[in-house]
Each structure stands twice: as structure tokens, then as C-alpha cells.
Design a protein around this motif. Structure first.
Motif, PDB file in Angstrom:
ATOM      1  N   THR A 282       1.337  15.156 -10.951  1.00 51.42           N
ATOM      2  CA  THR A 282       1.760  15.229 -12.334  1.00 51.42           C
ATOM      3  C   THR A 282       0.716  15.806 -13.293  1.00 51.42           C
ATOM      4  O   THR A 282       0.859  16.754 -13.990  1.00 51.42           O
ATOM      5  CB  THR A 282       2.385  13.899 -13.064  1.00 51.42           C
ATOM      6  OG1 THR A 282       3.687  13.626 -12.314  1.00 51.42           O
ATOM      7  CG2 THR A 282       2.969  14.213 -14.322  1.00 51.42           C
TER       8      THR A 282
ATOM      9  N   ILE B  77       1.182  10.612  -9.627  1.00 52.40           N
ATOM     10  CA  ILE B  77       0.492  10.666 -10.889  1.00 52.40           C
ATOM     11  C   ILE B  77      -0.527  11.658 -10.562  1.00 52.40           C
ATOM     12  O   ILE B  77      -0.546  12.814 -11.653  1.00 52.40           O
ATOM     13  CB  ILE B  77      -0.291   9.254 -11.100  1.00 52.40           C
ATOM     14  CG1 ILE B  77       0.524   8.242 -11.652  1.00 52.40           C
ATOM     15  CG2 ILE B  77      -1.377   9.742 -11.979  1.00 52.40           C
ATOM     16  CD1 ILE B  77      -0.016   6.904 -11.712  1.00 52.40           C
ATOM     17  N   VAL B  78      -1.117  11.983  -9.604  1.00 58.92           N
ATOM     18  CA  VAL B  78      -2.013  13.045  -9.380  1.00 58.92           C
ATOM     19  C   VAL B  78      -1.268  14.579  -9.424  1.00 58.92           C
ATOM     20  O   VAL B  78      -1.839  15.370 -10.153  1.00 58.92           O
ATOM     21  CB  VAL B  78      -2.787  12.978  -8.032  1.00 58.92           C
ATOM     22  CG1 VAL B  78      -3.723  14.260  -7.492  1.00 58.92           C
ATOM     23  CG2 VAL B  78      -3.664  11.661  -8.169  1.00 58.92           C
TER      24      VAL B  78
ATOM     25  N   ARG C 135       3.653   1.605  -1.423  1.00 57.86           N
ATOM     26  CA  ARG C 135       4.198   1.963  -2.810  1.00 57.86           C
ATOM     27  C   ARG C 135       2.867   2.456  -3.660  1.00 57.86           C
ATOM     28  O   ARG C 135       3.136   3.267  -4.546  1.00 57.86           O
ATOM     29  CB  ARG C 135       4.442   0.584  -3.281  1.00 57.86           C
ATOM     30  CG  ARG C 135       5.224   0.646  -4.857  1.00 57.86           C
ATOM     31  CD  ARG C 135       5.666  -0.668  -5.255  1.00 57.86           C
ATOM     32  NE  ARG C 135       6.135  -0.565  -6.572  1.00 57.86           N
ATOM     33  CZ  ARG C 135       7.542  -0.499  -7.074  1.00 57.86           C
ATOM     34  NH1 ARG C 135       8.420   0.059  -5.974  1.00 57.86           N
ATOM     35  NH2 ARG C 135       7.698  -0.316  -8.302  1.00 57.86           N
ATOM     36  N   ARG C 136       1.839   1.954  -3.559  1.00 57.05           N
ATOM     37  CA  ARG C 136       0.698   2.272  -4.391  1.00 57.05           C
ATOM     38  C   ARG C 136       0.436   3.337  -4.229  1.00 57.05           C
ATOM     39  O   ARG C 136       0.004   4.465  -5.129  1.00 57.05           O
ATOM     40  CB  ARG C 136      -0.608   1.264  -3.871  1.00 57.05           C
ATOM     41  CG  ARG C 136      -0.471  -0.061  -4.526  1.00 57.05           C
ATOM     42  CD  ARG C 136      -1.742  -0.887  -4.545  1.00 57.05           C
ATOM     43  NE  ARG C 136      -1.566  -2.193  -4.982  1.00 57.05           N
ATOM     44  CZ  ARG C 136      -2.466  -2.840  -5.264  1.00 57.05           C
ATOM     45  NH1 ARG C 136      -3.901  -2.713  -4.647  1.00 57.05           N
ATOM     46  NH2 ARG C 136      -2.490  -4.268  -5.635  1.00 57.05           N
ATOM     47  N   ILE C 137       0.233   4.214  -2.869  1.00 52.38           N
ATOM     48  CA  ILE C 137      -0.210   5.537  -2.444  1.00 52.38           C
ATOM     49  C   ILE C 137       1.123   6.514  -3.230  1.00 52.38           C
ATOM     50  O   ILE C 137       0.522   7.519  -3.542  1.00 52.38           O
ATOM     51  CB  ILE C 137      -0.412   5.878  -1.052  1.00 52.38           C
ATOM     52  CG1 ILE C 137      -1.424   4.920  -0.182  1.00 52.38           C
ATOM     53  CG2 ILE C 137      -0.338   7.012  -0.701  1.00 52.38           C
ATOM     54  CD1 ILE C 137      -1.456   4.843   1.285  1.00 52.38           C
ATOM     55  N   LYS C 138       2.349   5.974  -2.909  1.00 51.71           N
ATOM     56  CA  LYS C 138       3.286   6.786  -3.412  1.00 51.71           C
ATOM     57  C   LYS C 138       2.955   7.204  -4.988  1.00 51.71           C
ATOM     58  O   LYS C 138       3.147   8.539  -5.256  1.00 51.71           O
ATOM     59  CB  LYS C 138       4.726   6.118  -3.246  1.00 51.71           C
ATOM     60  CG  LYS C 138       5.907   6.904  -3.857  1.00 51.71           C
ATOM     61  CD  LYS C 138       7.058   6.004  -3.799  1.00 51.71           C
ATOM     62  CE  LYS C 138       8.047   6.619  -4.630  1.00 51.71           C
ATOM     63  NZ  LYS C 138       9.367   5.528  -4.732  1.00 51.71           N
ATOM     64  N   TRP C 139       2.938   6.298  -5.576  1.00 55.53           N
ATOM     65  CA  TRP C 139       2.696   6.545  -7.068  1.00 55.53           C
ATOM     66  C   TRP C 139       1.466   7.052  -7.499  1.00 55.53           C
ATOM     67  O   TRP C 139       1.472   7.836  -8.464  1.00 55.53           O
ATOM     68  CB  TRP C 139       2.738   5.110  -7.563  1.00 55.53           C
ATOM     69  CG  TRP C 139       4.311   4.599  -7.900  1.00 55.53           C
ATOM     70  CD1 TRP C 139       4.864   3.557  -7.460  1.00 55.53           C
ATOM     71  CD2 TRP C 139       5.233   5.347  -8.887  1.00 55.53           C
ATOM     72  NE1 TRP C 139       6.250   3.588  -7.511  1.00 55.53           N
ATOM     73  CE2 TRP C 139       6.415   4.359  -8.503  1.00 55.53           C
ATOM     74  CE3 TRP C 139       5.307   6.028  -9.931  1.00 55.53           C
ATOM     75  CZ2 TRP C 139       7.559   4.852  -9.343  1.00 55.53           C
ATOM     76  CZ3 TRP C 139       6.209   6.425 -10.573  1.00 55.53           C
ATOM     77  CH2 TRP C 139       7.472   5.646 -10.399  1.00 55.53           C
ATOM     78  N   THR C 140       0.376   6.703  -6.638  1.00 55.93           N
ATOM     79  CA  THR C 140      -0.746   7.486  -6.820  1.00 55.93           C
ATOM     80  C   THR C 140      -0.688   8.917  -6.754  1.00 55.93           C
ATOM     81  O   THR C 140      -1.203   9.930  -7.522  1.00 55.93           O
ATOM     82  CB  THR C 140      -1.859   7.082  -6.148  1.00 55.93           C
ATOM     83  OG1 THR C 140      -1.965   5.549  -6.377  1.00 55.93           O
ATOM     84  CG2 THR C 140      -3.195   7.727  -6.154  1.00 55.93           C
ATOM     85  N   ALA C 141       0.007   9.423  -5.807  1.00 54.87           N
ATOM     86  CA  ALA C 141       0.419  10.812  -5.318  1.00 54.87           C
ATOM     87  C   ALA C 141       1.051  11.447  -6.641  1.00 54.87           C
ATOM     88  O   ALA C 141       0.669  12.350  -6.930  1.00 54.87           O
ATOM     89  CB  ALA C 141       1.038  10.972  -4.044  1.00 54.87           C
TER      90      ALA C 141
ATOM     91  N   TRP D 112       1.032  -1.182  -0.092  1.00 48.71           N
ATOM     92  CA  TRP D 112      -0.196  -0.086  -0.027  1.00 48.71           C
ATOM     93  C   TRP D 112       0.879   1.508  -0.018  1.00 48.71           C
ATOM     94  O   TRP D 112       0.436   2.360  -0.659  1.00 48.71           O
ATOM     95  CB  TRP D 112      -0.916  -0.014   1.277  1.00 48.71           C
ATOM     96  CG  TRP D 112      -2.038  -1.017   1.183  1.00 48.71           C
ATOM     97  CD1 TRP D 112      -2.239  -2.338   1.672  1.00 48.71           C
ATOM     98  CD2 TRP D 112      -3.156  -0.773   0.061  1.00 48.71           C
ATOM     99  NE1 TRP D 112      -3.461  -2.940   1.283  1.00 48.71           N
ATOM    100  CE2 TRP D 112      -3.824  -2.060   0.276  1.00 48.71           C
ATOM    101  CE3 TRP D 112      -3.567   0.182  -0.846  1.00 48.71           C
ATOM    102  CZ2 TRP D 112      -5.138  -2.365  -0.375  1.00 48.71           C
ATOM    103  CZ3 TRP D 112      -4.707  -0.511  -1.736  1.00 48.71           C
ATOM    104  CH2 TRP D 112      -5.416  -1.108  -1.451  1.00 48.71           C
TER     105      TRP D 112
END
Length: 428
Positions: free
Chosen positions: A120, A117-118, A109-115, A107
Motif C-alpha cells: 500500500t 502495508i508495504v 497473520r503478521r507477515i500478511k498484514w506487513t506485506a 506469524w
């Protein structure tokens, strides 16, 4: 003739566990360590009995190492078929995971990449919107052509002009908006907006104000034109457009104008329609056949056509020009407030059409940036919210039908604006 190898003679076939070598130990037991030779009597016979003869069928094998037997008729144990005969670390065994089970999600890692992307997407959208909006500004007015300008003071002064331009309007649109078909452009409304640290001030300049049109440099000819004596303020725009209007306002007030903003009839109506109409509280109902106005008192939402009629009406009032400027201030402040609401700003289906309609309709000076435009907009919104001052230019009387400014009050007002002090002067 016997085709069997010597080790496979008929004599020892009966003592074999299936095919294999002549050794007394079954081949399977030697080849596969996990398969153990059954103890004596395991085939169901008594002590000393041998395995069934070749071809007599292979008895069902017991499970080894805790593995379940293969389905009936398979002939091999299930552990062997699934490859789990060498240990217990695979699926189903101790320390292993069940077949088909997915690893636990990471989770963090997922939160990090979601943030990432948002952020960006927001950055790209913001930058794209900025350049799109900046490209739509019509920077047509060159204030460097204005001569003999007063010194700039503190804060920023905008000259906001509403023209009666009918450019690009069809005959049907002119009829619908009650604009008439006069050629050329005149100024229906003029305001000075001062943005400073001690409160913002919006000052309406009546179009019938009695002013001196000073010596000026022709915007197209480049020639110096002599002063034209006393005239109505809106005559300056009709004679030589925005630059002469700025020159005339600066000459008669002593206040330096930093930026110029102009909007025509059609553009004004388009902005109001794009934002979904503007709610306004009308103190007293009025009608005007020239502008098409027909309003009752009370709160109501005006569309583009109604809004244009509201800000243009003057024949319905005794003090025609002064009452009209008050309505113009009131409506523009309400419009700024409506545009800034979350229902507009956070709704891309309303925000972009509103911004597009506004930017397409505006004519500004060459030095105007989007930040300057945003500052002007928020200042107007602040004035409507009670954070600033809204007034008419102080009037002392009239001459020949023109309104005469109160020179003493105007001087005090201009001094306060230049020094970015709180305005103490009241207007009409």
C-alpha cells in the motif's frame, strides 16, 4: 442476659470449630466443599479430644487438592485466595498456562498484514510521485502550429535543445557560470534522438549547419512568413523559437519530430549539482576563457559550473562546433548514466532533488508525457552504455563559415531512421 442465639449457647461453644450453627459439623466444611473436616486427632490431641475452644486460635489448615498453604498469618489457603479451589485448569494447574504468559504470535497473520502495508505504501508513494512529477513539467511548445510536416515513421524522434537562456539568473550566477548577459535565447546545442526497436541513435546537429529556413507560420502572430533562404541552423530558434526550429529541422531532413525538449544554462547546472556531480574521462585537457573551462586529461567528477563550461567550450578546438557537439553527447550520456545508478534512484534525498531540478528546468511539447520523458532518458543511458549509436550529422564541407551537410548520407540516414532500421551511416 444472654445475647447469643439459642444455637450459640455457651454450652456448645466449646465443641464448635469457630462460629456457626449448632450442628456438629463445622459450618465452613458445609459451606465450602473443598474444605474437609480433619480426621480425629488432627488438632494435635489424642482420640476423643475436641477442637480448641473459641478464641483459642485457629490451627493452621492443611493444604487441599495439592495447593500450597497460605503465608503464615493469612488464615486461608493460597488456593482459595487465588480462586483456584474449584478445579485445576487455571494458571499453574494441569492444562493451564502460567500467569503472565503471552499467547504464541500468529506469524502468518503478521507477515500478511506487513506485506499489505508495504504494498500500500509503495503504491501510494508511486502514484503521488507520478502526479507530483507530471505537475512540474513545463508543457509550453505547441507542435500543432508547425506546418507542412513530413509523415511520421517508425520509432520516436526527440529534438533535444540546449539553449543559452539566462532567464531567472542573478548577475552573480551569470558571472559564476560565465554565461555573459546577452538578451534573448539561442540554441547552443541541438540533437535528434531516435528511439526504436533496432537500437537508439543520437545525432548532433551543429549550430553552424547551413540550412534553409522555410516558409512558416508565426508562433504568436499566426501569419505565414516567407522562406528566408540559407542560414545557420540556430538562427531559426532566434527568429521564432521552438516551432520554427522544429519546422526547419523537419524541412531540411525530412524526418518527423515527435517531441521537443529544451533546457537552459541554469537548469543544466542545477541537475548536475543535484546528482552530486558527473564523472567523465577527458581525453585531452583544454582551456577556454570564454566558457571558463580549465580541464586536465583523465577521469574527474564535474560539478554544475564545470559541466556547463565543458559542454559550451568551442574556442579551444580547431573544428570548434564539431568538437563541442561530441563533448555534449559524451557528457549528456554520462549524466543519464549517473542519474540511473542505484545510489541516486534508491536514495530519496538525492532522487527527488535531482528529479525536481530536472523537471523544473525542462521545457517540453504539450503532448509530452512522463513515460515519453523516461523513454528518452533510458535511450540516452543506453547510448552511453554502447547499446546505440552516437554521431554527428554527416558533413561534406563548408560555405561562408557554415557547415554543409552531406545530402546523400543524410538521405540514407533519414530513411534508416524512418524505417527503424539499424543505422549504417557514419558521421563526422
Amino acid at each position: 442476659m444472654n445475647d447469643w442465639p439459642e444455637a450459640w449457647s455457651d454450652e456448645n461453644r466449646g465443641n464448635r470449630y469457630g462460629r456457626g450453627s449448632a450442628s456438629a459439623q463445622p459450618e465452613g466444611a458445609r459451606a465450602m466443599r473443598q474444605v474437609r473436616r480433619p480426621a480425629s486427632g488432627a488438632y494435635g490431641g489424642g482420640p476423643g479430644q475436641s477442637a480448641p475452644p473459641y478464641g483459642g486460635g485457629v490451627p493452621q489448615q492443611p493444604s487441599y487438592g495439592g495447593y500450597t498453604d497460605a503465608p503464615a498469618g493469612d488464615g486461608y489457603d493460597s488456593g482459595y485466595n487465588t480462586g483456584q479451589v474449584y478445579g485445576s485448569g487455571g494458571p499453574g494447574g494441569p492444562g493451564g498456562r502460567t500467569r503472565g504468559e503471552r499467547p504464541a504470535p500468529n506469524w502468518r497473520r503478521r507477515i500478511k498484514w506487513t506485506a499489505i502495508i508495504v504494498v500500500t505504501v509503495l503504491v501510494v508513494t508511486t502514484i503521488g510521485t507520478y502526479f507530483w512529477a507530471d505537475s512540474k513539467l513545463n508543457r509550453e511548445v505547441d507542435l500543432s502550429k508547425v506546418i507542412d510536416r513530413p509523415d511520421a515513421g517508425k520509432g520516436t524522434n526527440y529534438l533535444i535543445v540546449g539553449s543559452d537562456s539566462r532567464e531567472g539568473m542573478s548577475a552573480e550566477e551569470k558571472k559564476k557560470l560565465h554565461t555573459g548577459s546577452a538578451e534573448g535565447k539561442r540554441t547552443d546545442s541541438m540533437m535528434i534522438l531516435h528511439v526504436g526497436d533496432n537500437g537508439d541513435t543520437l545525432i548532433s546537429l551543429p549550430r553552424d549547419s547551413n540550412v534553409t529556413i522555410p516558409q512558416f507560420k508565426g508562433s504568436e502572430s499566426g501569419k505565414i512568413r516567407p522562406a528566408m533562404g540559407a542560414n545557420k541552423l540556430n538562427a531559426a530558434y532566434a527568429i521564432d523559437g521552438p516551432t520554427l526550429l522544429v519546422r526547419t529541422v523537419e524541412y531540411n531532413t525530412g524526418l518527423h519530430i515527435d517531441h521537443y525538449v529544451e533546457i537552459g544554462f541554469n537548469g543544466f547546472a542545477d541537475i548536475v549539482d543535484a546528482v552530486g556531480g558527473v564523472e567523465i574521462d577527458i581525453d585531452k585537457g583544454f582551456k577556454d576563457k570564454y566558457s571558463g573551462a580549465d580541464f586536465k586529461s583523465g577521469k574527474q567528477t564535474l560539478n554544475g559550473e564545470q559541466a556547463l563550461a565543458f559542454v559550451r567550450t568551442r574556442h579551444a578546438f580547431a573544428a570548434s562546433d564539431l568538437e563541442r557537439t561530441k563533448n555534449q553527447q559524451k557528457f549528456l550520456s554520462a549524466l543519464a548514466h549517473q542519474v540511473a545508478t542505484p545510489s541516486t534512484v534508491l536514495n530519496p534525498f538525492k532522487f527527488y532533488p535531482t528529479m525536481g531540478a530536472g523537471l523544473d528546468s525542462l521545457i517540453v511539447d504539450k503532448d509530452m508525457s512522463l513515460w515519453d520523458l523516461a523513454s528518452m532518458f533510458w535511450a540516452m543511458k543506453g547510448v552511453s552504455g554502447g547499446d546505440g549509436t552516437s554521431m554527428n550529422m554527416p558533413i561534406s564541407g563548408s560555405t561562408g563559415g557554415n557547415l554543409v551537410w552531406d545530402k546523400a548520407k543524410v538521405k540514407t540516414l533519414v530513411d534508416e531512421l524512418k524505417n527503424d532500421e539499424k543505422v549504417t551511416v557514419s558521421g563526422n
